[in-house]
Motif scaffolding. Structure first.
Motif, mmCIF file in Angstrom:
data_model
loop_
_atom_site.group_PDB
_atom_site.id
_atom_site.type_symbol
_atom_site.label_atom_id
_atom_site.label_comp_id
_atom_site.label_asym_id
_atom_site.label_seq_id
_atom_site.Cartn_x
_atom_site.Cartn_y
_atom_site.Cartn_z
ATOM 1 N N GLU A 88 -49.630 -45.694 10.934
ATOM 2 C CA GLU A 88 -48.354 -45.041 10.632
ATOM 3 C C GLU A 88 -47.750 -44.425 11.896
ATOM 4 N N HIS A 92 -44.045 -45.416 13.471
ATOM 5 C CA HIS A 92 -42.976 -44.474 13.839
ATOM 6 C C HIS A 92 -42.634 -44.579 15.326
ATOM 7 N N GLY A 96 -38.982 -45.329 16.705
ATOM 8 C CA GLY A 96 -38.403 -44.132 17.319
ATOM 9 C C GLY A 96 -38.333 -44.175 18.836
ATOM 10 N N GLY A 231 -39.122 -36.861 18.966
ATOM 11 C CA GLY A 231 -38.564 -38.133 18.493
ATOM 12 C C GLY A 231 -39.367 -38.678 17.317
ATOM 13 N N ARG A 234 -38.682 -36.735 14.128
ATOM 14 C CA ARG A 234 -37.413 -37.131 13.504
ATOM 15 C C ARG A 234 -37.609 -38.353 12.612
ATOM 16 N N VAL A 235 -38.386 -39.304 13.094
ATOM 17 C CA VAL A 235 -38.659 -40.494 12.274
ATOM 18 C C VAL A 235 -39.483 -40.098 11.050
ATOM 19 N N LYS A 236 -40.540 -39.350 11.280
ATOM 20 C CA LYS A 236 -41.407 -38.913 10.175
ATOM 21 C C LYS A 236 -40.596 -38.197 9.098
ATOM 22 N N ASN A 237 -39.690 -37.333 9.507
ATOM 23 C CA ASN A 237 -38.901 -36.575 8.537
ATOM 24 C C ASN A 237 -37.769 -37.386 7.906
ATOM 25 N N SER A 238 -37.632 -38.619 8.348
ATOM 26 C CA SER A 238 -36.737 -39.562 7.669
ATOM 27 C C SER A 238 -37.529 -40.548 6.823
ATOM 28 N N PHE A 239 -38.830 -40.326 6.736
ATOM 29 C CA PHE A 239 -39.708 -41.283 6.041
ATOM 30 C C PHE A 239 -40.549 -40.607 4.954
ATOM 31 N N ASN A 240 -41.205 -39.506 5.305
ATOM 32 C CA ASN A 240 -42.124 -38.839 4.379
ATOM 33 C C ASN A 240 -42.412 -37.460 4.958
ATOM 34 N N SER A 241 -41.983 -36.418 4.265
ATOM 35 C CA SER A 241 -42.137 -35.061 4.808
ATOM 36 C C SER A 241 -43.594 -34.647 4.929
ATOM 37 N N TYR A 242 -44.428 -35.199 4.060
ATOM 38 C CA TYR A 242 -45.827 -34.740 3.976
ATOM 39 C C TYR A 242 -46.774 -35.933 4.052
ATOM 40 N N PRO A 243 -46.927 -36.550 5.219
ATOM 41 C CA PRO A 243 -47.750 -37.768 5.274
ATOM 42 C C PRO A 243 -49.242 -37.516 5.091
ATOM 43 N N TRP B 5 -35.777 -41.617 23.462
ATOM 44 C CA TRP B 5 -35.640 -41.961 22.046
ATOM 45 C C TRP B 5 -34.849 -43.257 21.904
ATOM 46 N N SER B 6 -35.154 -43.996 20.845
ATOM 47 C CA SER B 6 -34.336 -45.158 20.534
ATOM 48 C C SER B 6 -32.979 -44.681 20.026
ATOM 49 N N ALA B 9 -33.426 -43.359 16.648
ATOM 50 C CA ALA B 9 -33.990 -42.006 16.587
ATOM 51 C C ALA B 9 -32.906 -40.952 16.840
ATOM 52 N N LEU B 12 -30.660 -40.515 13.568
ATOM 53 C CA LEU B 12 -31.293 -40.110 12.305
ATOM 54 C C LEU B 12 -30.762 -38.774 11.810
ATOM 55 N N ASN B 84 -48.486 -43.824 -0.250
ATOM 56 C CA ASN B 84 -48.775 -42.453 0.166
ATOM 57 C C ASN B 84 -47.573 -41.564 -0.171
ATOM 58 N N PHE B 113 -33.320 -37.339 0.251
ATOM 59 C CA PHE B 113 -34.008 -38.265 1.149
ATOM 60 C C PHE B 113 -33.308 -39.619 1.228
ATOM 61 N N ALA B 116 -31.447 -40.185 4.315
ATOM 62 C CA ALA B 116 -32.370 -40.252 5.460
ATOM 63 C C ALA B 116 -32.950 -41.660 5.602
#
Lengths: 352, 352
Positions: A88, A92, A96, A231, A234-243, B5-6, B9, B12, B84, B113, B116
């Motif tokens: 994961e 990202h 990112g 960076g 930012r990707v993580k928080n556009s995907f899943n806040s709590y991985p 950053w891309s 990114a 976002l 997940n 979300f 996002a």
């Protein structure tokens, strides 16, 4: 195929992981799992986390884990990113940091997931051939590119690049991100973490799956300049806040704090690897010099694919890649000494 | 901002989850967590999974969990996808099924979300305004689009759409995927699962975080035609082969098998919700008709943001959204009866 899939879904080239039989009948030397158990403190922490508090979300920032990793490597917490496995974290990273106008460089023989990420995020990539001896040629990475990623040690070759060579690549590429995927770093190669202070374009990824015996917990992390980490956040928080779930945060935190268990486990595996390489050479294999928890070895007088199938029939799983340049090799994960004894006995019988 | 950053990114617009204070000083009515513990059988299963086998990868297909979900809903295992958290499941859905040439439709007031994900995967979206009473107008979804997603019941309104209306939307949109995000379905609305057999373009997502009290474990799932599920598997296998750890697979499997615990928990929350709505109306709030584990309520004579801040100062966290149309509302998660008593006492004092 379905008309409901997106164009992207149609074009994907998903990664195929090693076989994971859900029974216990095999000696598993095929997915680079650690033959020794995780830290007892990690097991205790996971069990303690599995309580009524599971009704509550975990810490979205997993601060306790980030701090423990920062402490281990003498970094600031802002220089650490964590995720649900290094896969994961790598995903990202690809979208990112590595998705750029110019092509991404990675070795032709390398972690098979890199092309899958390129497919998922529509990233142009150039595969750079390894030298004939399966080493990375530094000068090949001194050409114009949009980013660089390679494992160190590389997989499935097992061969490590020196920090001097890594620094040459960083010096030659100050305008792009250079990612060193250190999934196997703890088995004898030198981590590039000390270079983070000097190179704001260096990102290092690691995992708890190999040296910390927690493949079943799915925790990975990245280290680098705080700007790179931001960076990724930012990707993580556009995907899943709590991985990371509560058990994963607790278990991984306890694991990285138990340095003694970690070091003794790694030492045992390194010792068995050296014995394994010597034994394989004695059995007429070409063995690449490994700094990982596996060896990549080519039987000089036998067919690798047949050997893989014969071993499987005998209850021993190793990994065979039906791919150009490496289809004569087997990747053999280092098990316990007892497991390797069975492996060698079986191998001797098959080659007899 | 960083030159490394891309472009993606940079662009976002990450989601901001509700506050998750890492101390215990608050009554947490802000992130729709379940006030009751998960099934004791789930806790037992998670603890049992936290053993030496954590050194091994989990089942990449999480078959035991998929089968348990299929059994619960009378589906085939090929009609179930797991991930997940439902956030991850939704993310894969956006890139694998909802990224199309025509714009994706979702309500203007909905799960935060969704935009996002559109940012992460570069998906064009059209936000469809809810009616003045915050209901979804079916006819708005009968225009040309590349896909549709909305929560049912919707969040943060809490209002449910009938199965008849959902079927109208499905009938009007046979060529695109319609995703019903059923995160809150178990608190009184009707699941669309029975429609799966009839509509190959219907995908339903659910989560273990709310009705099953496992927000801390991060498990979500999707149900739909096997072709849609296969599309999601392709994305998953281009992202992370093993998204669910051993504790998550074991805990979620045990949880969904414990139907009695689940039903009794949901019933308690529904009863408290009804009492809460009545009490809020008596305190001069406009309360939207909720079928979820929260109520969305507007103080008629007080400022919602000030009330949120005053409640926080008094040790009670609720959620306030500083967004057009809903900035006069508070979203209040249903806690235990005791927690709600403290909430009402505090609220009465603040409004006095």
């Amino acid at each position: 195929m379905s008309k409901f899939w997106s164009k992207r879904a149609h074009e994907l080239d998903p990664y195929t992981p090693g076989e994971q039989p859900q029974n216990q009948q095999y000696i598993k030397l095929n997915t680079n799992e650690n033959p020794y158990p995780p830290s007892p403190k990690a097991i205790e922490a996971m069990r303690a986390a599995a309580d009524e508090s599971m009704r509550l979300y975990p810490d979205p920032h997993a601060k306790s884990l980030k701090q423990a990793i920062a402490d281990f490597y003498d970094l600031d917490i802002e220089q650490v990113f964590v995720g649900n496995s290094s896969d994961e974290v790598l995903a990202h990273t690809f979208v990112g940091l590595l998705k750029q106008d110019k092509p991404l460089f990675f070795p032709d023989i390398s972690y098979g997931f890199y092309p899958a990420y390129c497919g998922l995020y529509n990233i142009e990539a150039t595969k750079i051939p390894l030298a004939d001896d399966f080493t990375i040629r530094v000068e090949d990475y001194e050409k114009e590119n949009g980013g660089i990623i390679f494992p160190n040690p590389n997989a499935p070759s097992g061969i490590a690049l020196s920090l001097e060579d890594i620094e040459k690549i960083l010096v030659a590429n100050p305008e792009v991100v250079v990612v060193i995927d250190e999934a196997y770093i703890d088995f004898g190669a030198d981590t590039a973490v000390p270079l983070i202070a000097k190179y704001p374009n260096l990102l290092i990824t690691q995992t708890f799956s190999k040296s910390r015996s927690l493949a079943g917990l799915r925790v990975g992390f990245a280290m680098g300049h705080a700007d790179l980490i931001e960076g990724l956040e930012r990707v993580k928080n556009s995907f899943n806040s709590y991985p990371l779930d509560r058990a994963a945060i607790a278990g991984a935190t306890a694991s990285i704090k138990d340095k003694a268990h970690f070091e003794s486990t790694c030492q045992k595996i390194i010792a068995t690897r050296e014995k394994t390489s010597t034994a394989l050479e004695a059995m007429d294999f070409t063995v690449l010099p490994s700094k990982t928890n596996f060896v990549f070895a080519k039987p000089k007088k036998a067919d690798a694919e047949k050997l893989y199938l014969d071993l499987k029939e005998q209850g021993i799983l190793v990994r065979y890649f039906s791919a150009p340049r490496i289809d004569g090799f087997l990747r053999i994960t280092i098990g316990t000494d007892d497991e390797m004894d069975v492996f060698f006995k079986t191998l001797a019988e098959l080659l007899d």
